[in-house]
Scaffold this motif. Structure first.
Motif, short mmCIF file in Angstrom:
data_model
loop_
_atom_site.label_atom_id
_atom_site.label_comp_id
_atom_site.label_asym_id
_atom_site.label_seq_id
_atom_site.Cartn_x
_atom_site.Cartn_y
_atom_site.Cartn_z
N GLY A 281 -24.85 74.55 66.19
CA GLY A 281 -24.33 75.91 66.18
C GLY A 281 -22.96 76.06 65.56
N ASN B 132 -20.30 76.89 62.93
CA ASN B 132 -20.13 77.67 61.72
C ASN B 132 -18.75 77.38 61.18
OD1 ASN B 132 -22.56 79.03 61.23
ND2 ASN B 132 -22.14 80.44 62.90
N ASP C 161 -30.40 76.10 65.69
CA ASP C 161 -29.22 75.45 65.12
C ASP C 161 -28.53 74.75 66.28
OD1 ASP C 161 -27.10 74.61 63.63
OD2 ASP C 161 -26.42 76.62 63.07
N TRP C 162 -28.92 73.52 66.55
CA TRP C 162 -28.50 72.84 67.77
C TRP C 162 -27.01 72.69 67.87
CZ3 TRP C 162 -32.56 68.47 68.81
CH2 TRP C 162 -33.80 69.06 68.99
#
Length: 156
Positions: free
Chosen positions: A96, A98, A93-94
């Motif tokens: 990243g 959230n 998940d380059w």
């Protein structure tokens, strides 16, 4: 492009790739639960459609020497805490990020495989560089509509 739902009410949508590449792009489902089994194959799941009801999405994986690519909205949260790895592999998940969007929970087992998360514009490009996109553009031109594979949120 396969646009037919792959499940009945209550059961998870099943995607199987045995030495095969399977791409589910655009408005292919209205489910929030998926079972993915792949052996030496590749699976692409587009989870950006507004036709998928609100709430968490659950994906149960059983991968063996395979890759799963998830096309998700920019603000999606990816929870892969309960994912078991055997051998090499990881969740890529380059960005990243959230964000505050819906949670996509990935569980199951990965044996020598990986999960790639493509968000926002990268997800759009991933969908556009496919045969399914070309077929969707041709269909839209014939019918006088708009292609939906690149961005399922855009509807006529």
């Amino acid at each position: 492009m396969d646009t037919t739902p792959t499940t009945t009410a209550g059961a998870p949508a099943r995607v199987h790739a045995h030495y095969d590449n399977v791409k589910k792009l655009g408005h292919w489902t209205t489910d929030r639960r998926f079972e993915v089994r792949a052996r030496r194959g590749m699976v692409v799941l587009d989870l950006r459609s507004p036709r998928i009801p609100d709430g968490d999405i659950d994906i149960e994986l059983d991968l063996d020497h395979s890759m799963v690519k998830l096309l998700v909205p920019q603000d999606a949260r990816i929870d892969h805490w309960d994912l078991r790895h055997t051998g090499r592999g990881r969740v890529k998940d380059w960005t990243g990020e959230n964000g505050g969007g819906r949670t996509i929970r990935v569980t199951g087992e990965v044996r020598h495989g990986e999960i790639r998360i493509h968000r926002g514009g990268v997800a759009t490009l991933s969908a556009m560089f496919s045969r399914e996109f070309v077929q969707d553009v041709r269909r839209a031109r014939r019918e006088g509509g708009t292609p939906t594979v690149a961005d399922p949120a855009y509807e006529d």
